[in-house]
Design an enzyme around this catalytic site. Structure first.
Site: not given
Length: 246
Positions: A145, A169
């Protein structure tokens, strides 16, 4: 029907839904045989049935990326069915939930996220490596990401896509990016190409369907990296717009 020995063989982890499912569908549309890696038996088999109904040569691969025995069993299954693996897409990931502000997070949350998003990728990649080495053009795609980009995390908020504060994350994706570079260094000089792909902000249950892109759009970068030519890049980070800064 083209026999499996003559098809390109791919494994997509976390392929029972969302981006992973669309990656499997996209690769299957190329005429590939696609392993649907997922830990939930019912969801995995439902995804396989749906893919087959769409004309994809799909097969289920029971796989919990956090479990050594499960990864080893998945490799044995693929060896029995295909004898090799041409493409591995490490897509399975979790966010870890909230809170993820550094001053409020439970350290156990970070440990759990890293176990899936980073160690899980290493575990599965290493289990599949002997099968990948049997391929004429092996490819590994790690789904990351842009929130793992340190450049974007530290940039001007008006100019960069930093995402929310997420101490489990976001750094797990930074960690995954760094791990990918280490694989690229070790595999330099071989025919294995390994790269990182960012799907963008996709509407999936990972983010409560708040994303602005469809899973099919998010899958496009993985399909592109899975089909790179033999002289393609390795050890790089891409999204649909091109190279993403580390």
């Amino acid at each position: 029907m083209v026999p499996m020995s003559e098809r390109t063989i791919a494994l997509v982890t976390g392929a029972n839904k969302g981006i992973g499912y669309e990656i499997a569908a996209g690769l299957g549309a190329l005429g590939w045989s696609v392993g649907v890696g997922a830990r939930d038996d019912q969801r995995r088999e439902a995804a396989v049935e749906k893919l087959r109904a769409a004309g994809v040569e799909a097969f289920g691969v029971p796989l919990d990326v956090t479990d050594d025995a499960s990864a080893s069993a998945a490799a044995r299954l693929i060896e029995e069915q295909a004898g090799r693996l041409d493409v591995l897409v490490n897509n399975a990931a979790i966010t870890g939930g909230a809170p993820q502000e550094p001053t409020r997070v439970d350290p156990a949350t970070i440990r759990t996220v890293v176990e899936t998003n980073v160690i899980g990728v290493i575990r599965v990649t290493n289990a599949m490596m002997p099968l990948l080495r049997r391929s004429a053009s092996p490819r590994i795609v790690n789904m990351s990401s842009s929130v793992g980009s340190l450049t974007r995390q530290s940039g001007n908020a008006a100019e960069q896509t930093a995402g929310p504060i997420a101490v489990a994350y976001a750094p797990s994706k930074t960690f995954l990016n760094a791990v990918t570079l280490q694989y690229a260094r070790e595999l330099a000089g071989t025919n294995i190409l390994i790269n990182v792909g960012c799907p963008g902000y996709v509407a999936t249950d990972l983010n409560g369907f708040r994303g602005v892109r469809t899973p099919e759009q998010g899958a496009a970068i993985a399909i592109k990296l899975a089909t790179l030519p033999d002289d393609g890049p390795t050890g790089q980070f891409f999204d649909d717009a091109g190279v993403v800064p580390w």
